[in-house]
Write an enzyme that holds these catalytic residues in place. Structure first.
Site, PDB file in Angstrom:
ATOM      1  N   GLY A 101      47.860  22.644  78.508  1.00  0.00           N
ATOM      2  CA  GLY A 101      48.566  23.395  79.259  1.00  0.00           C
ATOM      3  C   GLY A 101      47.576  24.298  80.019  1.00  0.00           C
ATOM      4  N   SER A 102      48.389  25.774  80.371  1.00  0.00           N
ATOM      5  CA  SER A 102      46.988  26.767  80.984  1.00  0.00           C
ATOM      6  C   SER A 102      48.308  27.891  80.809  1.00  0.00           C
ATOM      7  CB  SER A 102      47.075  26.367  82.029  1.00  0.00           C
ATOM      8  OG  SER A 102      46.409  25.096  82.423  1.00  0.00           O
ATOM      9  N   ASN A 103      47.586  29.108  81.235  1.00  0.00           N
ATOM     10  CA  ASN A 103      48.024  30.500  81.130  1.00  0.00           C
ATOM     11  C   ASN A 103      47.424  30.809  83.246  1.00  0.00           C
ATOM     12  OD1 ASN A 103      49.559  31.002  79.548  1.00  0.00           O
ATOM     13  ND2 ASN A 103      47.209  31.068  78.138  1.00  0.00           N
ATOM     14  N   ASN A 132      53.658  27.324  81.242  1.00  0.00           N
ATOM     15  CA  ASN A 132      53.780  25.752  80.721  1.00  0.00           C
ATOM     16  C   ASN A 132      55.236  25.293  80.626  1.00  0.00           C
ATOM     17  OD1 ASN A 132      50.356  25.426  79.649  1.00  0.00           O
ATOM     18  ND2 ASN A 132      51.496  24.668  81.094  1.00  0.00           N
ATOM     19  N   ARG A 153      53.756  30.824  73.523  1.00  0.00           N
ATOM     20  CA  ARG A 153      52.561  31.288  74.263  1.00  0.00           C
ATOM     21  C   ARG A 153      53.247  32.137  75.512  1.00  0.00           C
ATOM     22  NH1 ARG A 153      50.247  28.261  77.968  1.00  0.00           N
ATOM     23  NH2 ARG A 153      51.041  26.335  76.645  1.00  0.00           N
TER      24      ARG A 153
END
Length: 803
Positions: free
Chosen positions: A237-239, A509, A538
């Site tokens: 995923g990622s932020n 995400n 998240r």
């Protein structure tokens, strides 16, 4: 020594950039498709702290050369392994039954991986895409970079001895061609489409008996598809967040990028700066094997990516000719499937031959992974449409970002190239602008088309997961074309969810809906993602954090750095106090474990009450809550977890209030306590004592936490209590950058590559940045020439291709 190194560097760069004759890259392109290059390319590589190369060349071919050389120096074994994959030779070197590392496809065995990639190679798929003129195909510049990368990799192999034990003296480490480089890019492009279904493509065969398998259950398939696509953000995923000038101390933009990618294998990032004087100057992280910067910044704009919710494939349900299951009907007329015979060499010198079946829509598949069966019966089969199977444009998108002057140029590059297969883009610039856009390549599935053309299976899967299953027997169910799309069958830029110049733009995400809670995005097609649905833990934590920062204002790069390492646990903020209170109320301070044994949990109550709600390495109670929370989610259905359910009117605040009376709560608590005690782990041990990686024989504590905890600084560790707890990390925070501007020519940038530059344990840069990540420290970016010259670690390599 430093003075001599600087003189050598200055002289080398001057000689390089003063050269007037550029290599005839266009003439070299075809010859490099199948043969190692001998084009006389060169580059100057200046290394600064932590082995970060600053590559200077006079042309794009030269820049690719320097990049290929420098990547090989750090990652030759990982790169060579990937090139074996895209050549379809894993079974030959590693055996047909071993498993690949899943970095370039989801194939469960080397044999299925080889059957797929040999099929791609023998069909000339990548060559055909390379031959297409831009924008549908890659530009000449992108092809020159690929040519140069292959030449640089080969030149490094020729000039250097491999010391990495992973491939020292291995016969599978061989020179490559630019076709290999392009094939690796192709594999990344189709990762969410054909790459997801490699086992299903290579195993699909017509039924041998009239009855055949039964049709898939619609509800089970919809549930499995939803879980399959949701797993993408859990595994990778990622932020990212961009702040506008309205929120910052100096009116300029800020960007924090925190991609969550694998810590091992061929989908790692690798850090560098690429410079062609007067033409291009960009710094950031590249996915291995890529000649361009994937995530990064230049002097005026910074960008990052997050894995998007757009479903990058769809299915066409085929109606088969009753007399021949390899013939399907379209508008009542029969069409014969295309038969592809593929042979793969094995270790023992024998070969395995298999047949793949292709249609006008794409390959026939009998599954999307193990959880989504799609049986080929006497009357029905399923063909997979992957629009990224026509997409070799990502390098041009990256080049557009690299030369952008502001977020408007970033968006223009996306509009022009349409090359990103499965990510969102978040950007900020020195003028204070922000951008979020889900400009990705997805099949052109409008809600109207899905309503009109979905099969009974598709009418369940599309609303639930975004997976469209269209009636392949109807010509009027073709995907069509947008006027502004570079190819038919995909959405044009005007249909992409996009948010410009919001005070903050953030993604973790989930879908585009809440990139900014005050300016929610709506009106996009279901295939892009949902609107008005529950957000992940998240996402909820990230929005709470960044909206508070934007509201406070006066932000600087230091605030981005603090956010990255805050390690706040949103699940803990919501549930730890209630858990501690319910724990303390248990009769006799005991709870019954899943094996029926009573467990004294009184100490756990006190530890959870005192826990600081973070996953800092020094945090006491974090490990206990982590193990409890995982067990609770496994035992208690999501609908029974919270007393207050999700409300679209309060998407960040709901659901909330843990239901400690839910069946399974006490069992999860008892099991967590029993597990830690059985492993000899004290309940209030510091997290870093039991969440670590081992590098060079020493433990390096790792901060952060798993997806379900909602921690911004996400890591996914491997639980191995016999060896001390969480002893390795599979995915998580990777190439992290915090970027801003102060009005000078040099951006204010701090970076860290969590797993370091090299996978070679003999390298000085095997674990140095991992130590920084452990200590929540950063690398001060050396972007401008004066800063590179000032590096106390300065080392210069002049890389040349010998004719």
């Amino acid at each position: 020594m430093r003075t001599r190194a600087r003189r050598l560097m200055v002289t080398a760069v001057a000689l390089l950039t003063a050269a007037s004759a550029l290599p005839a890259a266009a003439a070299q392109t075809q010859s490099r498709q199948e043969h190692p290059s001998h084009g006389g390319l060169s580059a100057v590589i200046r290394y600064t702290e932590y082995g970060i190369p600053h590559i200077v060349a006079r042309s794009y071919a030269g820049l690719g050369f320097g990049t290929g050389w420098a990547q090989a120096a750090d990652q030759v074994c990982t790169l060579a392994d990937g090139f074996v994959t895209v050549r379809g030779e894993r079974s030959r070197f590693f055996g047909p039954d071993a498993a690949p590392d899943f970095s370039l496809s989801s194939a469960s065995r080397n044999l299925s991986s080889d059957l797929y990639f040999r099929g791609v190679r023998e069909a000339g798929t990548v060559e055909k895409l390379l031959a297409q003129p831009a924008p549908a195909g890659p530009s000449r510049t992108a092809r020159e970079l690929m040519d140069g990368f292959a030449a640089g990799y080969n030149a490094w192999l020729k000039r250097n001895r491999i010391t990495d034990p992973a491939c020292k003296d291995a016969p599978w480490v061989r020179p490559i061609t630019s076709l290999d480089v392009a094939a690796r890019s192709y594999a990344l492009a189709v990762l969410g489409g054909q790459g997801r279904a490699v086992d299903g493509i290579t195993a699909a065969q017509p039924p041998t008996a009239p009855a055949g398998p039964v049709a898939p259950d619609a509800r089970d398939t919809a549930r499995a598809a939803r879980e399959l696509f949701a797993a993408d953000s859990a595994d990778m995923g990622s932020n990212a967040v961009a702040f506008s000038g309205r929120t910052t101390a100096n009116g300029r933009g800020l960007l924090l990028g925190n991609p969550h990618y694998p810590w091992q294998g061929g989908r790692r990032f690798w850090q560098s700066q690429q410079t062609i004087p007067g033409e291009l100057d960009v710094s950031g992280g590249s996915l291995l094997g890529s000649p361009t910067i994937s995530i990064g910044h230049n002097a005026r704009v910074a960008w990052s990516h997050t894995v998007a919710t757009g479903v990058t494939l769809n299915l066409h349900q085929l109606t088969l000719d009753p007399s021949d299951p390899t013939v399907y009907l379209v508008d009542g007329r029969p069409e014969r499937m295309t038969r592809r015979s593929v042979s793969v060499a094995l270790q023992d010198g024998s070969t395995v031959a298999r047949t793949q079946w292709w249609t006008r829509y794409g390959p026939v598949v009998n599954s999307l992974g193990a959880s989504v069966p799609l049986p080929w019966t006497a009357t029905t089969a399923y063909a997979l449409n992957d629009p990224n199977a026509d997409n070799l444009r990502a390098a041009d998108t990256a080049l557009g970002f690299s030369t952008a002057r502001d977020t408007g140029d970033v968006l223009a590059a996306l509009d022009r190239t349409q090359g990103l297969p499965w990510v969102n883009t978040i950007a900020a610039d020195s003028s204070g602008h922000t951008l979020f856009t889900q400009a990705q390549v997805v099949p052109r599935i409008t809600d109207e088309l899905a309503q009109r053309c979905s099969t009974p299976l598709g009418r369940v899967t599309y609303p639930s997961s975004g997976l469209a299953v269209l009636d392949g027997s109807r010509g009027d169910c073709a995907l069509g074309r947008d006027a502004d799309a570079v190819r038919p069958g995909i959405f044009g830029p005007s249909r992409m969810p996009t948010l410009r110049d919001a005070p903050y733009a953030e993604n973790s995400n989930d879908s585009a809906w809440l990139a900014n809670t005050d300016r929610p995005l709506t009106g996009y097609e279901r295939v892009f993602g949902t609107v008005g649905t529950q957000r992940s833990m998240r996402t909820r934590g990230a929005i709470e954090d960044v909206s508070a920062l934007a509201g406070r204002g006066g932000l600087t790069v230091a605030d981005l750095q603090a956010q990255q390492y805050a390690n706040r646990v949103p699940a803990g903020s919501l549930a730890a106090a209630d858990t501690a209170t319910a724990c303390a109320a248990l009769p006799g301070g005991t709870a019954t474990a899943s094996d029926g044994m009573p467990v004294d949990v009184a100490e756990a109550c006190r530890v959870l009450a005192a826990w600081d709600r973070t996953t800092d390495t020094s945090s006491r109670g974090a490990l206990l809550f982590d193990r409890f929370w995982r067990k609770l989610l496994a035992r208690v259905p999501a609908a029974q977890l919270w007393k207050v359910p999700f409300s679209a009117a309060d998407p960040v605040g709901t659901p909330n209030t843990l239901d400690t009376a839910a069946p399974g709560f006490r069992t999860a608590l008892a099991d967590a306590v029993a597990e830690l005690r059985a492993a000899g782990i004290v309940l209030d041990s510091p997290l870093g004592a039991h969440q670590f990686v081992v590098r060079d024989g020493r433990r390096i504590p790792v901060p952060g936490g798993t997806e379900a905890l909602g921690v911004w600084n996400k890591v996914e560790p491997v639980w191995d209590p016999a060896h001390g707890g969480y002893t390795e990390v599979t995915t998580g925070s990777s190439y992290i950058q915090a970027v801003g501007w102060d009005g000078s020519r040099c951006p204010v940038a701090r970076t860290v590559l969590s797993y370091s530059q090299s996978s070679n344990p003999d390298s000085a840069h095997f674990a140095d940045q991992t130590g920084l990540f452990s200590g929540e420290r950063w690398v001060r970016s050396r972007f401008c020439e004066k800063d590179i010259l000032a590096s106390p670690a300065l080392r210069v390599v002049v890389a040349r291709e010998r004719r």
